[in-house]
Scaffold this motif. Structure first.
Motif, PDB file in Angstrom:
ATOM      1  N   UNK A 123      -9.315  72.720   9.968  1.00 33.79           N
ATOM      2  CA  UNK A 123      -9.166  73.094  11.368  1.00 33.79           C
ATOM      3  C   UNK A 123     -10.459  72.972  12.134  1.00 33.79           C
ATOM      4  N   UNK A 124     -11.582  72.996  11.427  1.00 34.60           N
ATOM      5  CA  UNK A 124     -12.872  72.875  12.079  1.00 34.60           C
ATOM      6  C   UNK A 124     -13.257  71.453  12.430  1.00 34.60           C
ATOM      7  N   UNK A 125     -12.416  70.479  12.080  1.00 33.86           N
ATOM      8  CA  UNK A 125     -12.676  69.103  12.463  1.00 33.86           C
ATOM      9  C   UNK A 125     -13.100  68.193  11.331  1.00 33.86           C
ATOM     10  N   UNK A 126     -13.366  68.745  10.148  1.00 32.10           N
ATOM     11  CA  UNK A 126     -13.719  67.887   9.017  1.00 32.10           C
ATOM     12  C   UNK A 126     -12.536  66.995   8.681  1.00 32.10           C
ATOM     13  N   UNK A 127     -12.828  65.740   8.369  1.00 27.16           N
ATOM     14  CA  UNK A 127     -11.731  64.796   8.170  1.00 27.16           C
ATOM     15  C   UNK A 127     -12.233  63.547   7.468  1.00 27.16           C
ATOM     16  N   UNK A 128     -11.416  63.004   6.591  1.00 29.21           N
ATOM     17  CA  UNK A 128     -11.784  61.751   5.949  1.00 29.21           C
ATOM     18  C   UNK A 128     -10.763  61.362   4.903  1.00 29.21           C
ATOM     19  N   UNK A 129     -10.919  60.180   4.339  1.00 35.56           N
ATOM     20  CA  UNK A 129     -10.057  59.683   3.271  1.00 35.56           C
ATOM     21  C   UNK A 129     -10.842  59.610   1.966  1.00 35.56           C
ATOM     22  N   UNK A 130     -10.178  60.004   0.879  1.00 37.94           N
ATOM     23  CA  UNK A 130     -10.698  59.791  -0.471  1.00 37.94           C
ATOM     24  C   UNK A 130      -9.823  58.727  -1.113  1.00 37.94           C
ATOM     25  N   UNK A 178     -10.139  56.310  20.615  1.00 41.43           N
ATOM     26  CA  UNK A 178      -9.966  57.261  19.520  1.00 41.43           C
ATOM     27  C   UNK A 178     -11.118  58.253  19.479  1.00 41.43           C
ATOM     28  N   UNK A 179     -10.806  59.497  19.196  1.00 41.56           N
ATOM     29  CA  UNK A 179     -11.856  60.501  19.050  1.00 41.56           C
ATOM     30  C   UNK A 179     -12.559  60.409  17.693  1.00 41.56           C
ATOM     31  N   UNK A 180     -11.808  60.106  16.656  1.00 36.05           N
ATOM     32  CA  UNK A 180     -12.342  60.145  15.299  1.00 36.05           C
ATOM     33  C   UNK A 180     -12.846  58.763  14.886  1.00 36.05           C
ATOM     34  N   UNK A 188     -13.145  51.788  -4.844  1.00 34.89           N
ATOM     35  CA  UNK A 188     -12.540  52.137  -3.569  1.00 34.89           C
ATOM     36  C   UNK A 188     -13.606  52.484  -2.550  1.00 34.89           C
ATOM     37  N   UNK A 189     -13.169  52.762  -1.341  1.00 36.46           N
ATOM     38  CA  UNK A 189     -14.105  53.091  -0.278  1.00 36.46           C
ATOM     39  C   UNK A 189     -14.590  54.531  -0.418  1.00 36.46           C
ATOM     40  N   UNK A 190     -15.846  54.747  -0.055  1.00 40.15           N
ATOM     41  CA  UNK A 190     -16.410  56.102  -0.062  1.00 40.15           C
ATOM     42  C   UNK A 190     -16.956  56.431   1.330  1.00 40.15           C
ATOM     43  N   UNK A 191     -16.691  57.648   1.764  1.00 38.54           N
ATOM     44  CA  UNK A 191     -17.052  58.063   3.115  1.00 38.54           C
ATOM     45  C   UNK A 191     -18.536  58.377   3.218  1.00 38.54           C
ATOM     46  N   UNK A 192     -19.196  57.758   4.209  1.00 36.93           N
ATOM     47  CA  UNK A 192     -20.625  57.988   4.421  1.00 36.93           C
ATOM     48  C   UNK A 192     -20.828  59.074   5.473  1.00 36.93           C
ATOM     49  N   UNK A 193     -20.312  58.848   6.659  1.00 35.76           N
ATOM     50  CA  UNK A 193     -20.378  59.791   7.776  1.00 35.76           C
ATOM     51  C   UNK A 193     -19.084  59.696   8.565  1.00 35.76           C
ATOM     52  N   UNK A 194     -18.805  60.758   9.318  1.00 33.39           N
ATOM     53  CA  UNK A 194     -17.681  60.722  10.231  1.00 33.39           C
ATOM     54  C   UNK A 194     -18.031  61.471  11.509  1.00 33.39           C
ATOM     55  N   UNK A 195     -17.199  61.244  12.526  1.00 35.71           N
ATOM     56  CA  UNK A 195     -17.414  61.885  13.826  1.00 35.71           C
ATOM     57  C   UNK A 195     -16.049  62.220  14.419  1.00 35.71           C
ATOM     58  N   UNK A 202     -14.136  52.707  10.778  1.00 34.16           N
ATOM     59  CA  UNK A 202     -12.734  52.985  11.059  1.00 34.16           C
ATOM     60  C   UNK A 202     -12.626  53.982  12.196  1.00 34.16           C
ATOM     61  N   UNK A 203     -11.456  54.003  12.836  1.00 41.49           N
ATOM     62  CA  UNK A 203     -11.227  54.992  13.881  1.00 41.49           C
ATOM     63  C   UNK A 203      -9.798  55.495  13.794  1.00 41.49           C
ATOM     64  N   UNK A 204      -9.581  56.681  14.362  1.00 43.45           N
ATOM     65  CA  UNK A 204      -8.261  57.306  14.330  1.00 43.45           C
ATOM     66  C   UNK A 204      -8.089  58.172  15.567  1.00 43.45           C
ATOM     67  N   UNK A 205      -6.861  58.240  16.057  1.00 43.25           N
ATOM     68  CA  UNK A 205      -6.596  59.072  17.231  1.00 43.25           C
ATOM     69  C   UNK A 205      -6.899  60.544  16.920  1.00 43.25           C
ATOM     70  N   UNK A 206      -6.479  60.974  15.726  1.00 47.50           N
ATOM     71  CA  UNK A 206      -6.702  62.362  15.334  1.00 47.50           C
ATOM     72  C   UNK A 206      -6.602  62.436  13.831  1.00 47.50           C
ATOM     73  N   UNK A 207      -6.518  63.643  13.309  1.00 46.65           N
ATOM     74  CA  UNK A 207      -6.455  63.865  11.872  1.00 46.65           C
ATOM     75  C   UNK A 207      -4.995  63.813  11.399  1.00 46.65           C
ATOM     76  N   UNK A 208      -4.769  64.237  10.159  1.00 51.11           N
ATOM     77  CA  UNK A 208      -3.417  64.332   9.632  1.00 51.11           C
ATOM     78  C   UNK A 208      -2.794  62.987   9.344  1.00 51.11           C
TER      79      UNK A 208
END
Lengths: 117, 113
Positions: free
Chosen positions: A99-106, B29-31, B42-49, B92-98
């Motif tokens: 909910x705090x905005x953390x997000x990503x894919x594993x 997109x915000x994300x 596979x891909x590994x996440x470095x940073x996100x916004x 990559x970008x996304x409108x939102x989470x989920x």
């Protein structure tokens, strides 16, 4: 931390037949999202199908369907009527967020799918 | 729409050099995200916004920096390049989470020698 495991480094299938790619994951969350991405030799990442964990019904997109077993933490991809254009690397991915905005894919390490003509 | 664009497509760096990988999206997109893909992995996440002015570390942030001054742009900075940073980098970008799809750029292949 979540982990995603794809135990089949490579799979081969005859054109027009059906193949199933396996994926298991580990999480303590009850609400999450799962994805299958396709990466052809062009290396472009293409979304194949997605599944919401709260939905009991398995997702389907044309020839692609999943078998989602939440209790077993299993998320396999079935490709029916395989076509030459399906040849690619396939990655299973778990989306984490808060909910705090953390997000990503594993991502898992991927399965290389070969289509035999 | 162009979607997510990345420049350059290929780059060779010498050890110790620095560079910035550019990423732009035109989907409002915000994300936004940076991943790296090592051979056979596979891909590994470095940073996100999650929006302009907000960034956070992913799984493998060491040796990288990011900024997000606008919604459209999310550059990745490599300082003091090392051979371990040889990889393919995806934005990559996304409108939102989920359940929202993450849209990927075509990738940048970086070699550090």
């Amino acid at each position: 931390a979540q982990t995603v495991t794809q135990s089949q480094p490579e799979m081969s299938v005859q054109e027009a037949e059906t193949v199933t790619l396996s994926c298991t994951y580990d999480t303590s969350e009850s609400d999450y999202y799962l994805f299958w991405y396709k990466q052809p030799p062009s290396r472009q990442m293409i979304l194949v199908i997605r599944q919401e964990a709260y939905k009991q019904q398995n997702a389907t997109e044309n020839r692609f369907s999943v078998n989602f077993q939440k209790a077993a933490k299993s998320f396999s991809l079935k490709i029916s009527d395989s076509q030459l254009g399906d040849a690619a690397m396939y990655f299973c991915a778990y989306r984490w967020y808060s909910g705090g905005g953390a997000d990503g894919l594993t991502f898992g390490k991927g399965t290389h799918l070969i289509i035999q003509p | 729409n162009a979607g997510v664009t990345q420049t350059p497509k290929f780059r060779i760096l010498k050890i110790g050099q620095s560079m910035t990988l550019q990423c732009t999206q035109d989907m409002n997109h915000n994300y936004m995200y940076w991943y790296r893909q090592d051979p056979g992995m596979g891909l590994k996440l470095i940073y996100y916004s999650v929006g302009a002015g907000i960034t956070d570390k992913g799984e493998v942030p060491n040796g990288y920096n990011v900024s997000r001054s606008t919604t459209e742009d999310f550059p990745l900075r490599l300082e003091l390049a090392a051979p371990s940073q040889t990889s393919v980098y995806f934005c990559a970008s996304s409108h939102s989470s989920g359940a929202y799809e993450q849209y990927f750029g075509p990738g940048t292949r970086l070699t550090v020698t």
